[in-house]
Write an enzyme that holds these catalytic residues in place. Structure first.
Site, PDB file in Angstrom:
ATOM      1  N   THR A 187       0.834  -1.198   0.000  1.00 45.90           N
ATOM      2  CA  THR A 187       0.000   0.000   0.000  1.00 45.90           C
ATOM      3  C   THR A 187       0.864   1.241   0.000  1.00 45.90           C
ATOM      4  O   THR A 187       1.909   1.259   0.638  1.00 45.90           O
ATOM      5  CB  THR A 187      -0.850  -0.033   1.293  1.00 45.90           C
ATOM      6  OG1 THR A 187      -1.820  -1.048   1.161  1.00 45.90           O
ATOM      7  CG2 THR A 187      -1.534   1.285   1.561  1.00 45.90           C
ATOM      8  N   ARG A 215     -14.691  -6.841   0.028  1.00 48.52           N
ATOM      9  CA  ARG A 215     -14.014  -6.304   1.226  1.00 48.52           C
ATOM     10  C   ARG A 215     -13.385  -4.929   0.948  1.00 48.52           C
ATOM     11  O   ARG A 215     -12.701  -4.729  -0.043  1.00 48.52           O
ATOM     12  CB  ARG A 215     -12.933  -7.288   1.670  1.00 48.52           C
ATOM     13  CG  ARG A 215     -12.152  -6.847   2.926  1.00 48.52           C
ATOM     14  CD  ARG A 215     -10.824  -6.198   2.590  1.00 48.52           C
ATOM     15  NE  ARG A 215      -9.990  -5.983   3.773  1.00 48.52           N
ATOM     16  CZ  ARG A 215      -8.907  -5.218   3.781  1.00 48.52           C
ATOM     17  NH1 ARG A 215      -8.510  -4.610   2.693  1.00 48.52           N
ATOM     18  NH2 ARG A 215      -8.201  -5.078   4.874  1.00 48.52           N
ATOM     19  N   GLY A 217     -10.954  -1.964   2.811  1.00 49.40           N
ATOM     20  CA  GLY A 217     -10.040  -1.791   3.943  1.00 49.40           C
ATOM     21  C   GLY A 217     -10.106  -0.395   4.534  1.00 49.40           C
ATOM     22  O   GLY A 217     -11.053   0.365   4.310  1.00 49.40           O
ATOM     23  N   ASP A 218      -9.087  -0.057   5.293  1.00 52.27           N
ATOM     24  CA  ASP A 218      -9.026   1.226   5.998  1.00 52.27           C
ATOM     25  C   ASP A 218      -8.674   2.408   5.097  1.00 52.27           C
ATOM     26  O   ASP A 218      -8.996   3.554   5.409  1.00 52.27           O
ATOM     27  CB  ASP A 218      -7.956   1.145   7.088  1.00 52.27           C
ATOM     28  CG  ASP A 218      -6.584   0.832   6.474  1.00 52.27           C
ATOM     29  OD1 ASP A 218      -6.431  -0.277   5.908  1.00 52.27           O
ATOM     30  OD2 ASP A 218      -5.685   1.700   6.510  1.00 52.27           O
ATOM     31  N   THR A 237      -0.744   2.324   7.006  1.00 53.54           N
ATOM     32  CA  THR A 237      -0.639   1.039   6.314  1.00 53.54           C
ATOM     33  C   THR A 237      -0.593  -0.075   7.358  1.00 53.54           C
ATOM     34  O   THR A 237      -0.102   0.128   8.464  1.00 53.54           O
ATOM     35  CB  THR A 237       0.608   0.984   5.404  1.00 53.54           C
ATOM     36  OG1 THR A 237       0.735  -0.337   4.866  1.00 53.54           O
ATOM     37  CG2 THR A 237       1.885   1.351   6.140  1.00 53.54           C
ATOM     38  N   GLY A 238      -1.123  -1.234   6.994  1.00 53.68           N
ATOM     39  CA  GLY A 238      -1.172  -2.354   7.931  1.00 53.68           C
ATOM     40  C   GLY A 238      -2.475  -3.099   7.740  1.00 53.68           C
ATOM     41  O   GLY A 238      -3.171  -2.895   6.734  1.00 53.68           O
ATOM     42  N   GLY A 240      -5.995  -3.652   7.621  1.00 56.59           N
ATOM     43  CA  GLY A 240      -7.059  -2.663   7.564  1.00 56.59           C
ATOM     44  C   GLY A 240      -8.162  -2.851   8.590  1.00 56.59           C
ATOM     45  O   GLY A 240      -8.684  -1.880   9.138  1.00 56.59           O
TER      46      GLY A 240
HETATM   47  N1  ASP Z   1      -4.219  -1.250   4.914  1.00 57.11           N
HETATM   48  C1  ASP Z   1      -4.380  -2.006   3.698  1.00 57.11           C
HETATM   49  C2  ASP Z   1      -5.703  -2.712   3.734  1.00 57.11           C
HETATM   50  O1  ASP Z   1      -6.022  -3.329   4.730  1.00 57.11           O
HETATM   51  C3  ASP Z   1      -3.271  -3.014   3.483  1.00 57.11           C
HETATM   52  C4  ASP Z   1      -1.851  -2.488   3.614  1.00 57.11           C
HETATM   53  O2  ASP Z   1      -1.629  -1.454   4.233  1.00 57.11           O
HETATM   54  O3  ASP Z   1      -0.929  -3.122   3.069  1.00 57.11           O
HETATM   55  O4  ASP Z   1      -6.395  -2.719   2.749  1.00 57.11           O
END
Ligand code: ASP
Length: 320
Positions: A187, A215, A217-218, A237-238, A240
């Protein structure tokens, strides 16, 4: 954390996760470093010529969307069905207005569409085919089919995730882009301060490998993966699901607003203590109105970099 007054500054990330030195080849490391450097350069050019933080973060993110090493735009991860669905958000700290898109399939640069939503739509958040209809109506050409986003390394990641799912008696296994030791791409996001003192944040992603059922994400959720006001701008990032539950970005902004914490204190407390105790893994790039930058992460690594008006610039990957 940098701590000097800067009349413009930019920080970017290319994802956080299990990024270990022992699995990093020289070529791979160079590809990420180059990707982060080009992204910062694009953002800096905008800022140097007096452009807005909003334009700068969009320019920085578009460079990484076009670079297939990152999980955004070209190079986005695969869904369970072998497709690509992308999320993006851009937020203007000066007005607290934002544009977001989710689950778009045929948009080469989702951040550009998010910006179009900000500029041209009475709504702030569009999803799926509706978002794509809006794009076309406003003259944005869609890619013909989603094979534009295909890459071999992402396909391999999906096959690994499906295999793990099978081994695990069919229990759904979504995978953070960098949770595989050998596939460490992610991301992307950018935050910036412009010479007029305005802040902005932008984040774009393909989400998590093997995600199902539309789905989201965040990343496109304001206050979770992306946030900007007149005091700070944040891109996360992380995983979500955890970032949304923790309202990670807004938590940092709230500590600054209501507790008068500095950016460094707030970001550190939220990412390294609160989010970690919550069971969340990930990181942020964040910037305040003085051009201070914080980039904490509680994973092994995060592709990241910042550049300040005085020319100070740093790119880093690992946590040590
Ligand atoms: N935050 C992103 C998600 O969950 C994934 C990522 O940060 O790599 O969609």
């Amino acid at each position: 954390m940098t701590s000097r007054s800067n009349n413009f500054a930019i920080a970017v990330h290319g994802g956080a996760g299990v990024i270990l030195r022992q699995f990093m080849t020289e070529e791979r490391e160079q590809a990420y470093r180059e990707g982060v450097a080009s992204s910062m350069k694009a953002g800096c050019e905008v800022l140097k010529s007096g452009g807005t933080a909003l334009d700068a973060v969009q320019a920085a993110v578009m460079v990484m969307e076009d670079d297939s090493v990152f999980n955004a735009g070209k190079g986005a991860v695969y869904t369970h069905d072998g497709d690509h669905e992308m999320d993006a958000c851009v937020m203007d700290g000066a007005t607290q207005d934002f544009g977001a898109v989710a689950a778009v399939r045929l948009v080469a640069n989702p951040i550009k569409l998010a910006r179009l939503v900000l500029d041209e739509s009475p709504h702030v958040f569009l999803a799926g085919t509706g978002a794509e209809r809006f794009a076309e109506k406003h003259g944005m050409k869609l890619v013909e089919d989603s094979s534009y986003f295909d890459t071999k390394h992402r396909w391999r990641q999906l096959q690994q995730a499906l295999k793990r799912e099978k081994q695990n008696a069919g229990k759904p296994h979504t995978q953070l882009d960098h949770s595989d030791d050998r596939e460490k791409m992610g991301t992307v996001g950018a935050v910036a301060l412009d010479i007029n003192g305005n802040l902005a944040a932008a984040t774009s992603t393909g989400g998590m490998t093997n995600k199902r059922f539309g789905r989201i994400g965040d990343t496109p959720i304001v206050g979770a993966g992306t946030y900007a006001d007149d005091k700070c701008a944040i891109s996360a990032t992380g995983v979500g699901e955890m970032i949304m539950r923790a309202m990670l970005s807004f938590d940092i902004a709230a500590l600054m607003e209501y507790k008068n914490m500095s950016l460094a204190e707030a970001a550190e407390l939220v990412v390294m203590t609160k989010f970690k105790e919550f069971g969340g893994s990930g990181g942020v790039v964040a910037i305040d109105a003085e051009g201070n930058v914080a980039m904490p992460f509680n994973t092994d690594g995060m592709y990241r970099g910042y550049t300040l008006a005085d020319g100070t610039s740093e790119i880093a990957i690992f946590g040590d």
